[in-house]
Design a protein around this motif. Structure first.
Motif, PDB file in Angstrom:
ATOM      1  N   ALA A  24       0.801  -1.272  -0.080  1.00 24.76           N
ATOM      2  CA  ALA A  24      -0.094  -0.013   0.123  1.00 24.76           C
ATOM      3  C   ALA A  24       0.908   1.168  -0.062  1.00 24.76           C
ATOM      4  N   SER A  25       2.123   1.173  -0.165  1.00 27.15           N
ATOM      5  CA  SER A  25       2.935   2.410   0.034  1.00 27.15           C
ATOM      6  C   SER A  25       3.003   3.132  -1.376  1.00 27.15           C
ATOM      7  N   ARG A  26       2.822   2.941  -2.323  1.00 27.82           N
ATOM      8  CA  ARG A  26       2.538   3.388  -3.477  1.00 27.82           C
ATOM      9  C   ARG A  26       1.862   2.671  -4.718  1.00 27.82           C
ATOM     10  N   GLY A  27       2.280   3.640  -6.072  1.00 29.77           N
ATOM     11  CA  GLY A  27       1.304   2.779  -7.180  1.00 29.77           C
ATOM     12  C   GLY A  27      -0.024   2.432  -6.942  1.00 29.77           C
ATOM     13  N   ILE A  28      -0.138   1.159  -7.502  1.00 31.06           N
ATOM     14  CA  ILE A  28      -1.630   0.664  -7.400  1.00 31.06           C
ATOM     15  C   ILE A  28      -2.190   0.474  -5.971  1.00 31.06           C
ATOM     16  N   GLY A  29      -1.231  -0.124  -5.027  1.00 26.53           N
ATOM     17  CA  GLY A  29      -1.650  -0.441  -3.874  1.00 26.53           C
ATOM     18  C   GLY A  29      -2.186   0.893  -3.027  1.00 26.53           C
ATOM     19  N   VAL A  43      -8.546   1.284   6.910  1.00 22.80           N
ATOM     20  CA  VAL A  43      -7.597   0.484   6.078  1.00 22.80           C
ATOM     21  C   VAL A  43      -6.354   0.226   6.833  1.00 22.80           C
ATOM     22  N   ALA A  44      -5.943  -1.109   6.698  1.00 25.07           N
ATOM     23  CA  ALA A  44      -4.723  -1.541   7.251  1.00 25.07           C
ATOM     24  C   ALA A  44      -3.502  -1.699   6.125  1.00 25.07           C
ATOM     25  N   GLY A  45      -2.663  -0.729   6.198  1.00 23.68           N
ATOM     26  CA  GLY A  45      -1.850  -0.928   4.860  1.00 23.68           C
ATOM     27  C   GLY A  45      -0.589  -1.849   5.289  1.00 23.68           C
ATOM     28  N   ILE A  46      -0.054  -2.614   4.463  1.00 31.94           N
ATOM     29  CA  ILE A  46       1.134  -3.156   4.495  1.00 31.94           C
ATOM     30  C   ILE A  46       2.245  -2.758   3.667  1.00 31.94           C
ATOM     31  N   ALA A  47       3.519  -2.746   4.042  1.00 32.70           N
ATOM     32  CA  ALA A  47       4.484  -2.575   3.127  1.00 32.70           C
ATOM     33  C   ALA A  47       5.884  -3.002   3.861  1.00 32.70           C
ATOM     34  N   ARG A  48       6.940  -3.107   3.347  1.00 29.39           N
ATOM     35  CA  ARG A  48       8.202  -3.404   4.129  1.00 29.39           C
ATOM     36  C   ARG A  48       8.519  -2.614   5.184  1.00 29.39           C
ATOM     37  N   THR A  56       0.690   7.280   2.035  1.00 31.25           N
ATOM     38  CA  THR A  56      -0.650   6.816   1.648  1.00 31.25           C
ATOM     39  C   THR A  56      -1.420   7.243   3.199  1.00 31.25           C
ATOM     40  N   LEU A  57      -1.042   6.985   4.291  1.00 30.61           N
ATOM     41  CA  LEU A  57      -1.709   6.891   5.569  1.00 30.61           C
ATOM     42  C   LEU A  57      -2.117   8.733   5.389  1.00 30.61           C
ATOM     43  N   GLY A  65     -10.500  10.057   6.012  1.00 32.53           N
ATOM     44  CA  GLY A  65     -10.611   8.533   6.372  1.00 32.53           C
ATOM     45  C   GLY A  65      -9.677   8.004   7.472  1.00 32.53           C
ATOM     46  N   THR A  66      -9.859   6.694   7.783  1.00 30.04           N
ATOM     47  CA  THR A  66      -8.821   6.005   8.672  1.00 30.04           C
ATOM     48  C   THR A  66      -8.048   5.006   8.197  1.00 30.04           C
ATOM     49  N   ALA A  67      -6.747   5.012   8.809  1.00 35.62           N
ATOM     50  CA  ALA A  67      -5.953   4.001   7.937  1.00 35.62           C
ATOM     51  C   ALA A  67      -4.665   3.830   9.091  1.00 35.62           C
ATOM     52  N   GLU A  68      -4.012   2.835   9.014  1.00 38.96           N
ATOM     53  CA  GLU A  68      -2.895   2.580  10.134  1.00 38.96           C
ATOM     54  C   GLU A  68      -1.958   1.455   9.118  1.00 38.96           C
ATOM     55  N   GLY A  69      -0.583   1.810   9.310  1.00 37.65           N
ATOM     56  CA  GLY A  69       0.449   1.402   8.889  1.00 37.65           C
ATOM     57  C   GLY A  69       1.010  -0.008   9.445  1.00 37.65           C
TER      58      GLY A  69
END
Ligand code: NAP
Length: 257
Positions: A24-29, A43-48, A56-57, A65-69
């Motif tokens: 979810a850090s860039r691009g399509i995600g 949204v719970a976003g995942i990246a390395r 994104t957050l 909106g609401t999101a966490e990484g």
């Protein structure tokens, strides 16, 4: 965004739902994460790295909106188990899973190093399996779920220089069709989206000449953008798509028509 308030222009209501998006850090995600959040999902976003997810957050939060990484390597079983546990501790139900994280390490098959093969299979295919297994168990308990796997047109047709990538994305398609049958009776749908050529960091590295050649081959005469993919993912994630499962939908401007 107040709970229960539908986002303007969003026809899919995901209020009260939790969506996990890998890569979810860039691009399509990123576009998918922003879009799902705009439709009301947490949204719970995942990246390395969590740092990589900041943009994104921020975009999601600025839009109300609401999101966490969360940091995890999607190809690492221990990492996936840990991060899904962390997310489950905060959000007991996960309604939507988008397996989007992916990498390319292109090269002709005869010259391909084993580690280029393995990294691509581990990230694109094994990562999809690991998250589907861990989150699928949570969805089974909740008796509801939407799993959307990002494949590629390279998984539908061959693409010289991408033996590892094509194999991983074709694998995602077989995996999608099989688990769709396994999970259907639990009210969990599983579909794959196969993007064509989308302008992101992944495709930015290609020479201008190649991009122009691709454009010539695309019937709609333009390259895709991440929002083209996010729109379909959002539809598949919604309650209205309950009778759609086990399908592979190409979003490629007609390239594979
Ligand atoms: P991108 O801009 O390169 O982004 C890739 C994403 O995956 C990043 O968020 C990256 O996060 C994450 N990622 C990579 N390896 C990871 C790992 N081991 N663990 C966790 N996260 C990882 O790529 P994109 O173009 O948006 O592609 C997204 C998906 O669409 C991929 O599955 C790709 O194969 C597919 N696709 C893309 C196109 C296209 O034309 N762009 C076409 C067909 C299919 P970090 O680097 O921050 O960890």
């Amino acid at each position: 965004m107040a709970s229960g308030e539908a986002v303007q222009g969003c026809r899919v209501d995901l209020n009260g739902q939790v969506a996990l998006v890998t890569g979810a850090s860039r691009g399509i995600g990123r576009a998918i994460a922003v879009r799902l959040a705009a439709c009301g999902a947490t949204v719970a976003g995942i990246a390395r790295t969590v740092e990589g997810l900041e943009g994104t957050l921020q975009a999601i939060r600025e839009a109300g909106g609401t999101a966490e990484g969360f940091a995890a390597n999607v190809g690492d079983p221990k990492d996936v188990a840990r991060v899904v546990e962390e997310i489950e501790a905060k959000y007991p139900k996960i309604h939507v899973l988008v397996n989007n994280a992916g990498v390319t390490r292109d090269g002709l098959m005869l010259r391909m190093e084993d580690d280029a093969w393995q990294e691509v299979i581990d990230t694109n295919l094994k990562g999809t399996f690991l998250f589907s297994k861990a989150v699928g168990a949570i969805m089974m308990r909740g008796r509801y779920g939407r799993i959307i796997n990002i494949s590629s047109v390279s998984g539908l047709v061959g693409n010289p220089g991408q033996a590892n990538y094509s194999a991983s994305k074709a694998g995602v398609i077989g995996f999608t069709r099989t688990i769709a049958r396994e999970l259907a009776s639990r009210n969990i749908t599983v579909n794959a989206v196969a993007p064509g050529f989308i302008t992101t960091d992944m495709t930015d590295v290609l020479p201008e000449k190649i991009k122009n050649e691709v454009k010539e081959r695309v019937p709609v005469r333009r390259l895709g953008n991440p929002e083209d993919i996010a729109d379909l993912v959002c539809y598949l994630a919604g309650p209205g798509a309950s009778y759609l499962t086990g399908q592979v939908i190409a979003v490629d401007g007609g390239m594979t028509a």
